[in-house]
Structure formats: structure tokens, C-alpha cells
Enzyme design. Sequence first.
Site, PDB file in Angstrom:
ATOM      1  N   LEU A 174       0.840  -1.190   0.000  1.00 40.81           N
ATOM      2  CA  LEU A 174       0.000   0.000   0.000  1.00 40.81           C
ATOM      3  C   LEU A 174       0.877   1.243   0.000  1.00 40.81           C
ATOM      4  CD1 LEU A 174      -2.644  -0.906   2.762  1.00 40.81           C
ATOM      5  CD2 LEU A 174      -2.716  -1.436   0.308  1.00 40.81           C
ATOM      6  N   LYS A 175       0.618   2.141  -0.928  1.00 40.53           N
ATOM      7  CA  LYS A 175       1.257   3.452  -0.876  1.00 40.53           C
ATOM      8  C   LYS A 175       0.604   4.263   0.250  1.00 40.53           C
ATOM      9  CE  LYS A 175       3.997   3.185  -4.554  1.00 40.53           C
ATOM     10  NZ  LYS A 175       5.461   3.401  -4.514  1.00 40.53           N
ATOM     11  N   ASN A 203       7.448   6.443   0.144  1.00 43.11           N
ATOM     12  CA  ASN A 203       8.160   7.270  -0.840  1.00 43.11           C
ATOM     13  C   ASN A 203       8.691   8.564  -0.219  1.00 43.11           C
ATOM     14  OD1 ASN A 203       5.887   5.922  -3.041  1.00 43.11           O
ATOM     15  ND2 ASN A 203       8.076   5.820  -3.514  1.00 43.11           N
ATOM     16  N   LYS A 275      16.099  -1.445  -7.298  1.00 44.89           N
ATOM     17  CA  LYS A 275      15.559  -1.033  -8.591  1.00 44.89           C
ATOM     18  C   LYS A 275      16.749  -0.777  -9.517  1.00 44.89           C
ATOM     19  CE  LYS A 275      11.265   1.030  -6.887  1.00 44.89           C
ATOM     20  NZ  LYS A 275      10.535   2.291  -6.629  1.00 44.89           N
TER      21      LYS A 275
END
Length: 381
Positions: A174-175, A203, A275
Site C-alpha cells: 500500500l502506498k 516514498n 531497482k
Amino acid sequence: MIIDSLTVRDLALPLVAPFTTSFGTQTRRVTYLVHVTGTVQTAAGRVRTAGWGECVSLADPLYSSEYLAGAREVTERHLVPLLQHAQREGTEITAETVASVLAPVVGHPMAKAALEMAVLDAQLRAHGVSLAQYFGATRTHVPSGVSVGIQDSIDDLLRAVGGYLDAGYVRIKLKIQPGWDLEPVAAVRRAFGDDVPLQVDANAAYTLVDARQLRRLDDYGLLLIEQPLGEDDLVQHATLARQMSTPICLDESIASAKDAADAITLGAASVINIKPGRVGGYLEARRIHDLARAHGIAVWCGGMLETGLGRAANAALAALDGFTLPGDISASDRFYTRDITEPFVLENGTIAVPTGPGLGVEPVPEMLDEHAGLVQELWAA
């Protein structure tokens, strides 16, 4: 590899639904692809080959300081000329030498990663070796998690999560952001139970002042909380880690193996989201994997809304043994009605690792024709 052509191709793909994080909302994936051609020396002689790369930079400098137009410009004005100069001086460009050739340009890891990816794809295709083989991966399928953006309401969130669980995704992320954190997490736990592997991603939306609020997430049995604080805040992350039972995972803070080593030494992270674009390419990503594994730090492979090209490469990387947590390598239809490659599909909660040479996938020409914009040749024989 002796390169004889290099082109960049703008691409814009509409998303199946808006994707909202703490730094903004995306309704389409705007990127560019790199295509290289040339020859590679193999045991059978010199072989003509070609390869694809994908830039994962966002359109605006919100996730990191890189942004798409800047990546495009630095590629044209600085990175490609460096490769051309090195080749003229007798250096055969390989995936293993790209980073050192481009090192004089400070930063711009996503632009550099796209070039390395294209060269690596071409190189491996010439040798008939898959990316997974090159990495030394052992798995044929990787577990697939899904990232759920910030929704307009709790009801919308529960419908989205329920749909992804029904589809077979094995982990939900979940953001979150200030004002959208405890309530959505609690609602998902109430609706779907404590057995659903659940994590959150901020983030970098919080500061250490928010530690009391973040500690309340400890009550929900999360796999991890990803990047709660600013990307430069390693010391603060270490402080927060000592105050929480939920494992701290770093994303934006890790731009290299050195950053990973610093974070591990400080105790700022017990999990790392790797990433490849963020760290400058797949070779540096593998180095971070090796470092983390040697120190008992869990890693998983994050996503940047990649097309099937980047999705294929991420699946190959995530097939390494050290990737012990499900990554964000979702099926193509999570983001796109139709991908530019043959679609990746969910199979019993997993994504198959491509086995063909190089990336193992190629763009479908009609999809390039439909969604590609400017095609610019930056290197011609």
C-alpha cells in the site's frame, strides 16, 4: 561489442487506471527505449546482434532528481559521445565496461542504466545466453506482489486489494502518506485478515518528527515499511529503526552498492528494495544483491511501471537466490491494457522468468508503431 547504430524512441502508454503515490499521480507511462545494433565476438566468430534498453525515469523530478527530458538530453549530449569516443580509441563496448566509460558524467543513473541494458541484451543475444543465466539465477518463476496506489476512498482501496488477491497476487503493498496511513492499513487488515503479506511504501513522505505516528504501524504485522524518511536521511532511518519493530526497507536512499553498505553499517535498513534503473543498471543491482546477501539483509525487486522489456529483466534479476521477498513484478495487465511485448501473466501467484537469449522478449512492431513518438538516431556507422 562494436556498436554501429544507436537510436532512442519515445514511448507513451496509457495506464489502465491512475496510479497515485505521495509524490503525484500518473495516468500514462512516458519513457524512451534504446535500441543498439552491432557485432559481438563469439566462439563462432563475429555475430551481428541488436538489443533493447528502457529508461525508467519519470517525466518530472519527483521520485529522484532525474527526469525524462533530462535523461534524454544527457544521453544525446554526453553519454553516447563517451561511448563513441571509447570505441574509436579501441575499447570494445560491453555491459561490463559501460559503467566505467560513462563514469565521467556525474549522476544520471537511469539514463546510464538504459544504455547498459541495451548493450547487455545485444551481447547476450549474440552468445545465446539468457539474462537469468548470465546472473546465475536458479528459479524459473518469481513470486509476484502488487503495488496499490493511494485511492480516493477506503471502499475503493478495499475493492482494489480484493481484486488483486482474487487475481492471485501473493503480496500487497500500500502506498501511504501523512493522512493516508493508519486507516487504510487497518481497513485492509480488518477486511482480509492478518495472514495477507502486507507492506507499506511512503516514498519519503515523512520525517523523524512523525516517528510516533509511524510506530503505530507496528500493530499491524507488516512485512516492512519502505522509505519512510527522506532519501538522504540514513542516520534518521537508523534512529527510526531502533524505535520500531516493523522492518525498515530503503528504496530511494540506495543509489549504489556503496549506499547499501553505508545503510547496512549504520543499521538504517534490514531490507533493501533494488531497482536497477535507480542504481545505474543491472550489474550494480547484482552487486547490491551480493552485498546484502553476504550481510543477511533481505532484498526484493521493485518496479517503475516498466514495459515488458524492463519487466523481463527484473524477473531475471529477481530469480537470484538472495531475493527472498516478493517483488513488484506484476502481470502486464496490472498497468497496461496491452504491453509493448507479449504480455506477462500471473501463474499461481508467480511470473515466469524468460528463457530466451538476452531479455527473452522483444517489442511487438505494431505496438511500437501505435505508441512510439520521436525516433532519433544518435549513432550511425
